[in-house]
Enzyme design. Structure first.
Site, PDB file in Angstrom:
ATOM      1  N   ASP A 108      41.149  42.406  41.513  1.00  0.00           N
ATOM      2  CA  ASP A 108      41.888  43.544  40.945  1.00  0.00           C
ATOM      3  C   ASP A 108      41.991  44.729  41.901  1.00  0.00           C
ATOM      4  O   ASP A 108      43.063  45.264  42.146  1.00  0.00           O
ATOM      5  CB  ASP A 108      41.292  43.960  39.591  1.00  0.00           C
ATOM      6  CG  ASP A 108      39.865  44.500  39.677  1.00  0.00           C
ATOM      7  OD1 ASP A 108      39.107  44.093  40.588  1.00  0.00           O
ATOM      8  OD2 ASP A 108      39.483  45.316  38.817  1.00  0.00           O
ATOM      9  N   THR A 109      40.850  45.138  42.471  1.00  0.00           N
ATOM     10  CA  THR A 109      40.880  46.316  43.344  1.00  0.00           C
ATOM     11  C   THR A 109      41.552  46.011  44.679  1.00  0.00           C
ATOM     12  O   THR A 109      42.151  46.891  45.293  1.00  0.00           O
ATOM     13  CB  THR A 109      39.462  46.862  43.586  1.00  0.00           C
ATOM     14  OG1 THR A 109      38.626  45.798  44.065  1.00  0.00           O
ATOM     15  CG2 THR A 109      38.864  47.438  42.307  1.00  0.00           C
ATOM     16  N   ASN A 132      44.136  44.033  45.024  1.00  0.00           N
ATOM     17  CA  ASN A 132      45.570  44.174  44.734  1.00  0.00           C
ATOM     18  C   ASN A 132      45.992  45.641  44.839  1.00  0.00           C
ATOM     19  O   ASN A 132      47.016  45.972  45.443  1.00  0.00           O
ATOM     20  CB  ASN A 132      45.900  43.666  43.323  1.00  0.00           C
ATOM     21  CG  ASN A 132      45.575  42.198  43.133  1.00  0.00           C
ATOM     22  OD1 ASN A 132      45.518  41.436  44.088  1.00  0.00           O
ATOM     23  ND2 ASN A 132      45.353  41.802  41.887  1.00  0.00           N
ATOM     24  N   TYR A 158      37.494  31.168  42.101  1.00  0.00           N
ATOM     25  CA  TYR A 158      37.961  30.853  40.750  1.00  0.00           C
ATOM     26  C   TYR A 158      39.119  29.865  40.804  1.00  0.00           C
ATOM     27  O   TYR A 158      39.852  29.786  41.796  1.00  0.00           O
ATOM     28  CB  TYR A 158      38.340  32.112  39.961  1.00  0.00           C
ATOM     29  CG  TYR A 158      39.508  32.907  40.469  1.00  0.00           C
ATOM     30  CD1 TYR A 158      40.767  32.774  39.898  1.00  0.00           C
ATOM     31  CD2 TYR A 158      39.344  33.844  41.496  1.00  0.00           C
ATOM     32  CE1 TYR A 158      41.835  33.528  40.338  1.00  0.00           C
ATOM     33  CE2 TYR A 158      40.410  34.605  41.949  1.00  0.00           C
ATOM     34  CZ  TYR A 158      41.652  34.442  41.367  1.00  0.00           C
ATOM     35  OH  TYR A 158      42.712  35.195  41.824  1.00  0.00           O
ATOM     36  N   TYR A 164      35.333  30.362  36.789  1.00  0.00           N
ATOM     37  CA  TYR A 164      34.771  31.193  37.858  1.00  0.00           C
ATOM     38  C   TYR A 164      33.463  30.640  38.415  1.00  0.00           C
ATOM     39  O   TYR A 164      32.629  30.131  37.670  1.00  0.00           O
ATOM     40  CB  TYR A 164      34.495  32.610  37.330  1.00  0.00           C
ATOM     41  CG  TYR A 164      35.740  33.404  37.049  1.00  0.00           C
ATOM     42  CD1 TYR A 164      36.293  34.229  38.021  1.00  0.00           C
ATOM     43  CD2 TYR A 164      36.367  33.344  35.806  1.00  0.00           C
ATOM     44  CE1 TYR A 164      37.441  34.968  37.770  1.00  0.00           C
ATOM     45  CE2 TYR A 164      37.521  34.075  35.543  1.00  0.00           C
ATOM     46  CZ  TYR A 164      38.047  34.886  36.532  1.00  0.00           C
ATOM     47  OH  TYR A 164      39.183  35.612  36.278  1.00  0.00           O
ATOM     48  N   TRP A 165      33.285  30.788  39.732  1.00  0.00           N
ATOM     49  CA  TRP A 165      32.009  30.556  40.412  1.00  0.00           C
ATOM     50  C   TRP A 165      31.734  31.817  41.233  1.00  0.00           C
ATOM     51  O   TRP A 165      32.246  31.984  42.333  1.00  0.00           O
ATOM     52  CB  TRP A 165      32.107  29.344  41.346  1.00  0.00           C
ATOM     53  CG  TRP A 165      32.312  28.042  40.658  1.00  0.00           C
ATOM     54  CD1 TRP A 165      31.348  27.124  40.340  1.00  0.00           C
ATOM     55  CD2 TRP A 165      33.552  27.475  40.197  1.00  0.00           C
ATOM     56  NE1 TRP A 165      31.912  26.038  39.705  1.00  0.00           N
ATOM     57  CE2 TRP A 165      33.264  26.218  39.602  1.00  0.00           C
ATOM     58  CE3 TRP A 165      34.888  27.902  40.221  1.00  0.00           C
ATOM     59  CZ2 TRP A 165      34.255  25.401  39.049  1.00  0.00           C
ATOM     60  CZ3 TRP A 165      35.874  27.095  39.669  1.00  0.00           C
ATOM     61  CH2 TRP A 165      35.552  25.864  39.093  1.00  0.00           C
ATOM     62  N   ALA A 214      55.977  52.959  27.311  1.00  0.00           N
ATOM     63  CA  ALA A 214      55.776  54.167  28.114  1.00  0.00           C
ATOM     64  C   ALA A 214      54.290  54.392  28.382  1.00  0.00           C
ATOM     65  O   ALA A 214      53.453  54.148  27.508  1.00  0.00           O
ATOM     66  CB  ALA A 214      56.361  55.371  27.377  1.00  0.00           C
ATOM     67  N   GLY A 250      48.924  45.777  36.039  1.00  0.00           N
ATOM     68  CA  GLY A 250      48.123  46.997  35.920  1.00  0.00           C
ATOM     69  C   GLY A 250      47.616  47.501  37.257  1.00  0.00           C
ATOM     70  O   GLY A 250      47.616  48.708  37.523  1.00  0.00           O
ATOM     71  N   ASP A 251      47.177  46.574  38.118  1.00  0.00           N
ATOM     72  CA  ASP A 251      46.662  46.954  39.442  1.00  0.00           C
ATOM     73  C   ASP A 251      47.759  47.622  40.270  1.00  0.00           C
ATOM     74  O   ASP A 251      47.512  48.605  40.977  1.00  0.00           O
ATOM     75  CB  ASP A 251      46.161  45.723  40.211  1.00  0.00           C
ATOM     76  CG  ASP A 251      45.181  44.880  39.406  1.00  0.00           C
ATOM     77  OD1 ASP A 251      44.464  45.448  38.556  1.00  0.00           O
ATOM     78  OD2 ASP A 251      45.127  43.656  39.630  1.00  0.00           O
TER      79      ASP A 251
END
Length: 310
Positions: free
Chosen positions: A30-31, A33, A89, A103-104, A234, A264-265
Site C-alpha cells: 500500500d505505502t 504504491n 502473497y 499471505y506468507w 465525493a 485509495g493509495d
C-alpha cells in the site's frame, strides 16, 4: 527553492498471481504504491520521496530496489538484512473474477527495520524529515517495542517542525485484537497532522458512526486535517477551524473500471502531490480523484508511466 523530503514507511511484498497455467510475479504494497504515485506527480526539485523498509539480501529484494529507483524513489534508508526475506502473497481468482489473497509474511524483513544495527541512525535521520507517511499496515507489522520506538521518531520529527501523515488502512488479520489496534491507532493519531480515512475501515474498527462523529473523534485525537476517501463518491476534507469541503469524484462508466486495487493509495498520492507543494485542499482533492480514476482503468497496482494524467 529548497527541496523538501518525505519518508514513506511500510512493507512491499512479492506478488504471485495465476494466469491460466502460468504464474505472474510482481511487487505490491500500500505505502509503496503511494510512494511511486507521489514520485511520478511531483517535480524532482520540489520533493524527494524516500521509501523506508527492510529487505533481504536476495535477488527479489534487489529487483524491488532497482524498480523503485527507476521510479525516482530514493532507497538510501532501506536496510538489507542477511537472514530475512521479503513477504509474499498469492492472488487466486475464481471463475467470476472474485479474488482471494494468501499471505506468507510472518517473518518478513520489513518487520525488523527498527530492530537492526542501523535502526538508531535511520531514526535520527527520519526525525529531520519534512514529512513522514505511514499506514495502519506499517504499524501492524511491527511488534509493540518497535511501534513505541516509531512513535518516538514521529514525535521527534514533529518537534523539529515536520508533519506526520497517516492512512488508516486496517487489516484485522494483522492484529491480535481490536483493542490492540484501537490503542495503536489512538497513539498514532495523537501525533498525526493529516489523516486519510475510509469509512469501511473506521466502521470495522470503531463501530458504525455518522461521518460528523468520525470527524469529531479524529480531530479530538489531535489531527488538524482529515480526508475521508469514499471511492466513487465525493471525498470530504475537514480542516480544524474551516468549513467542511466536499469534492466530487470523477464518474466513470462501469466498463472502464478494471481494477480498484490501488485506488485509495493513489488518491492519497495525488492529494499529497498538490498539498505538500503548497496547493489548496480543494485542488489536492481534485488531483486525488483524477489520479485514482486513472489508476483504476488499468490492471495492477502500478499503471504504465505513460498512462499517468497530465
Amino acid at each position: 527553492m529548497t527541496t523538501k523530503n518525505i519518508a514513506i514507511i511500510g512493507e512491499c511484498m512479492i506478488e504471485l498471481s495465476q494466469k491460466g497455467a502460468d504464474l505472474n510475479r510482481g511487487f505490491g504494497g500500500d505505502t509503496l504504491n503511494t510512494a511511486v504515485y507521489i514520485s511520478r506527480q511531483v517535480k524532482p526539485d520540489a520533493l524527494d520521496v524516500h521509501y523506508v523498509t527492510a529487505l533481504g539480501t536476495d535477488s527479489f529484494s534487489s529487483e524491488m530496489m532497482a524498480s523503485w529507483q527507476k521510479e525516482g524513489v530514493k532507497t538510501d534508508l532501506i536496510q538489507r538484512l542477511d537472514n530475512k526475506l521479503p513477504g509474499l502473497y498469492f492472488i487466486e481468482t475464481d471463475a467470476t473474477g472474485e479474488r482471494t489473497f494468501y499471505y506468507w509474511r510472518n517473518d518478513a524483513a520489513a518487520r525488523y527495520w527498527l530492530e537492526s544495527p542501523d535502526a538508531d541512525t535511520i531514526s535520527q535521520q527520519l526525525a529531520q524529515f519534512d514529512y513522514i507517511y505511514l499506514s495502519g499496515i506499517s504499524l501492524a507489522i511491527l511488534n509493540q517495542a518497535s511501534r513505541a520506538r516509531l512513535l518516538t521518531v514521529l514525535r521527534a520529527c514533529r518537534a523539529n517542525g515536520g508533519k506526520v501523515i497517516f492512512d488508516n488502512n486496517y487489516r484485522p488479520r494483522l492484529w491480535q485484537s481490536k483493542e490492540e489496534t484501537r490503542q495503536a491507532y489512538s497513539d498514532m493519531l495523537a501525533c498525526t497532522d493529516i489523516a486519510f480515512l475510509t469509512l469501511d475501515d473506521e466502521d470495522m474498527l470503531w463501530g458504525e458512526l455518522p461521518v460528523d462523529e468520525v470527524l469529531k473523534r479524529t480531530h479530538g485525537a489531535g489531527v488538524m486535517e482529515v480526508v475521508i476517501k469514499r471511492g466513487a463518491d465525493a471525498c470530504l476534507v475537514s480542516i480544524q477551524g474551516e468549513a467542511l469541503l466536499e469534492v466530487p469524484a470523477i464518474k466513470l462508466p462501469k466498463e472502464k473500471v478494471v481494477d480498484t486495487t490501488a485506488a485509495g493509495d493513489s488518491f492519497s498520492a495525488g492529494y499529497l502531490s498538490v498539498r505538500l507543494n503548497g496547493g489548496s485542499a480543494q485542488d489536492a482533492a481534485k488531483r486525488g480523484h483524477l489520479t485514482a480514476s486513472t489508476v483504476i482503468q488499468y490492471r495492477g497496482a502500478i499503471i504504465p508511466l505513460e498512462a499517468m494524467p497530465a
